[in-house]
Design an enzyme around this catalytic site. Sequence first.
Site, mmCIF file in Angstrom:
data_model
loop_
_atom_site.group_PDB
_atom_site.id
_atom_site.type_symbol
_atom_site.label_atom_id
_atom_site.label_comp_id
_atom_site.label_asym_id
_atom_site.label_seq_id
_atom_site.Cartn_x
_atom_site.Cartn_y
_atom_site.Cartn_z
ATOM 1 N N ASN A 1 52.593 49.980 42.849
ATOM 2 C CA ASN A 1 52.028 48.812 43.538
ATOM 3 C C ASN A 1 53.111 47.763 43.853
ATOM 4 O O ASN A 1 54.093 47.626 43.131
ATOM 5 C CB ASN A 1 50.886 48.190 42.722
ATOM 6 C CG ASN A 1 51.298 47.777 41.312
ATOM 7 O OD1 ASN A 1 52.117 48.414 40.677
ATOM 8 N ND2 ASN A 1 50.722 46.684 40.829
ATOM 9 N N GLU B 1 53.248 43.608 45.029
ATOM 10 C CA GLU B 1 52.563 42.337 45.314
ATOM 11 C C GLU B 1 53.575 41.369 45.920
ATOM 12 O O GLU B 1 54.755 41.408 45.571
ATOM 13 C CB GLU B 1 52.005 41.757 44.007
ATOM 14 C CG GLU B 1 50.965 42.662 43.367
ATOM 15 C CD GLU B 1 50.681 42.287 41.909
ATOM 16 O OE1 GLU B 1 51.321 41.349 41.386
ATOM 17 O OE2 GLU B 1 49.822 42.945 41.316
ATOM 18 N N CYS C 1 40.910 52.221 42.736
ATOM 19 C CA CYS C 1 39.941 51.195 43.139
ATOM 20 C C CYS C 1 39.205 51.654 44.402
ATOM 21 O O CYS C 1 39.612 52.608 45.063
ATOM 22 C CB CYS C 1 40.654 49.862 43.376
ATOM 23 S SG CYS C 1 41.585 49.797 44.914
ATOM 24 N N CYS D 1 41.324 52.006 47.529
ATOM 25 C CA CYS D 1 42.175 53.199 47.613
ATOM 26 C C CYS D 1 41.368 54.461 47.883
ATOM 27 O O CYS D 1 41.820 55.359 48.568
ATOM 28 C CB CYS D 1 42.995 53.369 46.337
ATOM 29 S SG CYS D 1 44.313 52.141 46.266
HETATM 30 ZN ZN LIG Z 1 43.743 50.603 44.719
#
Ligand SMILES: [Zn+2]
Length: 296
Positions: free
Chosen positions: A90, A92, A130, A133
């Site tokens: 990930n 951010e 999630c 996704c």
């Molecule tokens: Zn996700």
Amino acid sequence: MENKQLQKALQTLPENLAGYLKPIVESDSFSATISALQFEKLMSQANLSDKQLRLALLPLAASYSISPISNFCVGAIVRGLSGRLYFGANIEFANSPLGQSVHAEQSAISHAWMKGEAGIQDITINYSPCGHCRQFMNELNTAQTLMVQLPEREAKSLQAYLPESFGPNDLNIDTLLMDDKPLAHHINSDDRLLNKAVEALNISHAPYSGNYGGVAIKLDDNVIYTGAYAENAAFNPSLPALQVAIIQMQMAGKNVAQISAVALVELKTGQISHQASTQSVLDALDLDIAVKYLSI
Ligand SMILES: [Zn+2]
């Protein structure tokens, strides 16, 4: 090795596996991918099953995470149709809206896509995917067969994780993400960065808005990374080309502070544009770079 987090993650692995992995990961040619042959060898050397080895490799993928907001490191590993495995993590962006974030699954998938894979067989993740996704993955040309592996779970299909899904078919779209149907646009310019952005545009996926687009970023070492736009039937999980290019750079062990130039090329006929949002992400990174922009 430049990536200290990767070095740390290597130290957390079981000793025999770490020993076999070290020369691969510390090689100058390591690109956050493991070839099918390397994977087979590692399985037999460390006496691990396919699933056990993928799960054991997750801390290495997660070590690429850039998560200044959540401090929550997510790692994903996808296996392309060729059998090669690709890491993802990930990302951010501090000072930007959360919608600009990249999830680990998107990272690993676009990593494989930009390195020429034509589809994804399976994805291994250290946390449950999630909803965003699951929807992103439902755009893939292998969405009906894609398997999802989590720690301490049996592998399940994406469709089991996303029942009664909404997808491209509902909007009468039959070109899917990672389909090998390149466009053939070109520009009359000798600007290398713009030409690289056009190459990325030619493999981008934007059947909903027509905003086919590509980004090329140049670093202070003159290496160029490219990203193609990946649009989604549910719109919001779409992944902008800038983010895809940043993923490639991140997986090469580089840092956003090294970005020295950025080009974005889009089709004039698209119904949307990423020009302003691309510039705003760069501004939030405080890079003092004006995006070189072309609509063709
Ligand atoms: Zn996700």
